[in-house]
Design an enzyme around this catalytic site. Sequence first.
Site: not given
Ligand code: ADP
Ligand code: NA
Length: 333
Positions: A114, A198, A201
């Site tokens: 980040k 990955k 959002k």
């Molecule tokens: P983001 O990266 O979309 O902001 P979060 O950090 O809020 O997501 O993660 C919420 C949950 O979703 C966590 O358990 C995270 O491991 C899972 N997650 C987020 N992105 C992915 C992805 N691309 N593939 C699988 N799991 C994911």
């Molecule tokens: Na995240």
Amino acid sequence: TFPTRIFSGIQPSGGLTLGNYLGALKRFVEKQDQGIETIYCLVDMHAITVWQDPERLRHQTREAAAAFIAAGIDPKRSILFNQSQVGAHAELAWIFNCIARMGWMGRMTQWKDKTAGKNAEAQSLGLFAYPALMAADILVYRATHVPVGEDQKQHIELTRDIAIKFNNDYGVNFFPVAEPVIEGAAARVMSLRDGTKKMSKSDPSDQSRINLTDDADTIAKKFRKAKTDPEPLPDTVEGLADRPEARNLVNIYAGLSGTTAPEVLAQYGGAQFGTFKPALADLAVSVLSPITTEMNRLMADPAEIDRILGDGADRADAIARPVLEEVYDIVGM
Ligand code: ADP
Ligand code: NA
């Protein structure tokens, strides 16, 4: 010695994606349906580690709650709430800020990612300390298992280090050493534009992800335009080894259909993407469109969502507050 209890969370920092669905939500529902005690949290205090417009944050929090319920979380069987409504998370996080070491935080790959190419000195202190709050989210319920995507593995390891150091420093066996639960072909869903990043959002490109609010045409178009190579699909997973984009689409298909990558290749090995992508899009639409429809229905009544979250917060607080009182006692407060 600690009863099985599941905790996990998602940041309401944007609309939820197919990655959140396959890596997290879908598995949260499976755990609930196995009859395990499940506590799920919209971690709004994590979201504000980077700037969030207040009205958008409020909207996104309700929308994430709607996504949980639409995906199958039953707010009677699971506890569903937002983090800022249960003050014990932030209170325990402060104690963990005094347990965790600066060096532990500095080694987190998410912190490095980040801040890559940015001025780390200009980031919020909260972004750096975030994993201590995450440890508090989990341990304030003395949760034993944390279903997450692959990307969160290191943060769960840090949660374990914090639990162990707290127990050692105070000579107690108070916190469980929580286990990450990372399973399935789609534990790491990658960007549709770059198979090495990955799906998230927070990616600036909307084309890189499928949102749970995307309609059928948008989903079809995003898969059609997804980056791929010119080769047909291989017959075995070994053939996906240095084809990250192809591997990602196969894993997504497996995740959505509840099968495995070898099973998908048994059916589609030798197929061109011109055949596979529309099949994948149809499958995605058939899984996601009932969820989108239900989310829209729930979002028409925000007061009802707030009521559900308020009820969840009361039930979460009833578990968390006594744990925190014991922690204060252990610490000498
Ligand atoms: P983001 O990266 O979309 O902001 P979060 O950090 O809020 O997501 O993660 C919420 C949950 O979703 C966590 O358990 C995270 O491991 C899972 N997650 C987020 N992105 C992915 C992805 N691309 N593939 C699988 N799991 C994911
Ligand atoms: Na995240």
